[in-house]
Design a protein around this motif. Sequence first.
Motif, mmCIF file in Angstrom:
data_model
loop_
_atom_site.group_PDB
_atom_site.id
_atom_site.type_symbol
_atom_site.label_atom_id
_atom_site.label_comp_id
_atom_site.label_asym_id
_atom_site.label_seq_id
_atom_site.Cartn_x
_atom_site.Cartn_y
_atom_site.Cartn_z
ATOM 1 N N ILE A 46 0.844 -1.188 0.000
ATOM 2 C CA ILE A 46 0.000 0.000 0.000
ATOM 3 C C ILE A 46 0.885 1.245 0.000
ATOM 4 C CG2 ILE A 46 -1.753 1.272 1.292
ATOM 5 C CD1 ILE A 46 -2.747 -1.469 2.288
ATOM 6 N N TRP A 47 0.541 2.190 -0.892
ATOM 7 C CA TRP A 47 1.265 3.441 -1.023
ATOM 8 C C TRP A 47 0.310 4.609 -0.834
ATOM 9 C CZ3 TRP A 47 2.507 -0.918 -3.596
ATOM 10 C CH2 TRP A 47 3.848 -1.266 -3.691
ATOM 11 N N GLU A 48 0.867 5.774 -0.481
ATOM 12 C CA GLU A 48 0.050 6.977 -0.347
ATOM 13 C C GLU A 48 0.349 7.994 -1.437
ATOM 14 O OE1 GLU A 48 0.222 8.498 3.617
ATOM 15 O OE2 GLU A 48 -0.543 6.643 4.481
ATOM 16 N N ASP A 49 1.366 7.745 -2.264
ATOM 17 C CA ASP A 49 1.750 8.667 -3.327
ATOM 18 C C ASP A 49 1.606 7.960 -4.672
ATOM 19 O OD1 ASP A 49 2.896 10.477 -5.055
ATOM 20 O OD2 ASP A 49 4.779 10.675 -3.957
ATOM 21 N N LYS A 54 8.657 -2.853 0.314
ATOM 22 C CA LYS A 54 9.242 -1.926 1.307
ATOM 23 C C LYS A 54 10.311 -1.050 0.656
ATOM 24 C CE LYS A 54 7.284 -3.214 5.267
ATOM 25 N NZ LYS A 54 6.478 -2.334 6.069
ATOM 26 N N GLU A 55 11.131 -1.676 -0.194
ATOM 27 C CA GLU A 55 12.185 -0.934 -0.884
ATOM 28 C C GLU A 55 11.602 0.138 -1.811
ATOM 29 O OE1 GLU A 55 15.163 -2.117 -4.437
ATOM 30 O OE2 GLU A 55 15.288 -3.392 -2.675
ATOM 31 N N LEU A 56 10.411 -0.141 -2.373
ATOM 32 C CA LEU A 56 9.772 0.801 -3.294
ATOM 33 C C LEU A 56 8.922 1.851 -2.584
ATOM 34 C CD1 LEU A 56 8.786 -1.745 -6.073
ATOM 35 C CD2 LEU A 56 10.488 0.074 -6.238
ATOM 36 N N GLY A 57 8.956 1.860 -1.265
ATOM 37 C CA GLY A 57 8.290 2.922 -0.513
ATOM 38 C C GLY A 57 6.891 2.619 -0.030
ATOM 39 N N ALA A 58 6.519 1.353 0.034
ATOM 40 C CA ALA A 58 5.182 1.010 0.527
ATOM 41 C C ALA A 58 5.059 1.380 1.998
ATOM 42 C CB ALA A 58 4.915 -0.474 0.337
ATOM 43 N N THR A 59 3.908 1.966 2.365
ATOM 44 C CA THR A 59 3.690 2.322 3.774
ATOM 45 C C THR A 59 3.334 1.096 4.593
ATOM 46 O OG1 THR A 59 1.401 2.868 3.263
ATOM 47 C CG2 THR A 59 3.002 4.684 3.275
ATOM 48 N N ALA A 83 6.431 1.495 -8.573
ATOM 49 C CA ALA A 83 6.280 0.145 -8.032
ATOM 50 C C ALA A 83 5.612 -0.791 -9.044
ATOM 51 C CB ALA A 83 5.465 0.189 -6.741
ATOM 52 N N ALA A 84 4.636 -0.280 -9.762
ATOM 53 C CA ALA A 84 3.968 -1.113 -10.776
ATOM 54 C C ALA A 84 4.934 -1.483 -11.892
ATOM 55 C CB ALA A 84 2.745 -0.378 -11.332
ATOM 56 N N HIS A 139 -7.717 7.709 -0.810
ATOM 57 C CA HIS A 139 -6.440 8.374 -1.059
ATOM 58 C C HIS A 139 -5.216 7.444 -1.052
ATOM 59 C CE1 HIS A 139 -6.777 8.206 3.311
ATOM 60 N NE2 HIS A 139 -5.470 8.272 3.337
ATOM 61 N N LYS A 140 -5.412 6.170 -0.979
ATOM 62 C CA LYS A 140 -4.276 5.252 -0.999
ATOM 63 C C LYS A 140 -4.320 4.391 -2.260
ATOM 64 C CE LYS A 140 -3.505 4.886 3.958
ATOM 65 N NZ LYS A 140 -3.477 3.969 5.121
ATOM 66 N N PHE A 141 -3.185 3.766 -2.556
ATOM 67 C CA PHE A 141 -3.037 2.936 -3.743
ATOM 68 C C PHE A 141 -2.417 1.610 -3.319
ATOM 69 C CE2 PHE A 141 -2.258 7.389 -4.530
ATOM 70 C CZ PHE A 141 -3.220 7.685 -5.489
ATOM 71 N N ALA A 142 -2.695 0.563 -4.093
ATOM 72 C CA ALA A 142 -2.144 -0.741 -3.731
ATOM 73 C C ALA A 142 -1.765 -1.535 -4.974
ATOM 74 C CB ALA A 142 -3.155 -1.536 -2.911
#
Length: 173
Positions: free
Chosen positions: A11-14, A161-166, A21-22, A138-141
Amino acid sequence: MAKIVKGIAGIWEDEHLILKAAAKTREMGFQKFEAISAYPVHGMEEACGIKRSWIPYVTFVMGVVGLTAGLLLTWWTSAVDWKVNVGGKPFFSLPAFIPIMFELTILFAALSSVVALFKACGIPRIDPPIIDPDLSSHKFAIFIPHNDVNYDESKIEAMFKELGATSVKKTEY
C-alpha cells in the motif's frame, strides 16, 4: 463472478511511487498483479502492461447488429407486413427510417458495452474482501496473487518496502 485469491498487497500513499512500483513489479516478471486505485492514474496502463481492451470491438459489432436490426425492422413492417400507401410515397423510404436505425444502433451498442464491461471487470462481486478501507479514497495498492510466477512472499515484501510502501499485507482479493 470473480474468484477470490490469496496473495500479498503493498500500500502506497503517493501515486508517483505506485507508478514506479507497478513498473518494477512488471519488470520482476509478475504477470497477474493488480493495481488498485480510487481513480485513474495517468501512466498506470503502461506501467502495468495492460493491453488494449476488447470492449470497443464488442460495441462496434453490436452497433452494426443494431443498425441491421433497425433496417430489417423498418423494411419488414412498412414494405412487407403492413403496406400502407401514404401519398403515393414508396413503401420503403430509407430517409424516413434513419432515426429508428440510429436509435437501435445506439441502444444495441450501449447495452452491449455495459454487459461487456461487467464481464471484463467480474461485476457483480458480492462482498469482496477489503484490503484497506482507504483504497477507496487516497491510498493505492498493488496486489500479487499467490499463483503468479516468481511468487515468494519474503522477496515481494522486501521489494514493496524498498519501493516505498507504507504497509504490506497478506490478504485476499
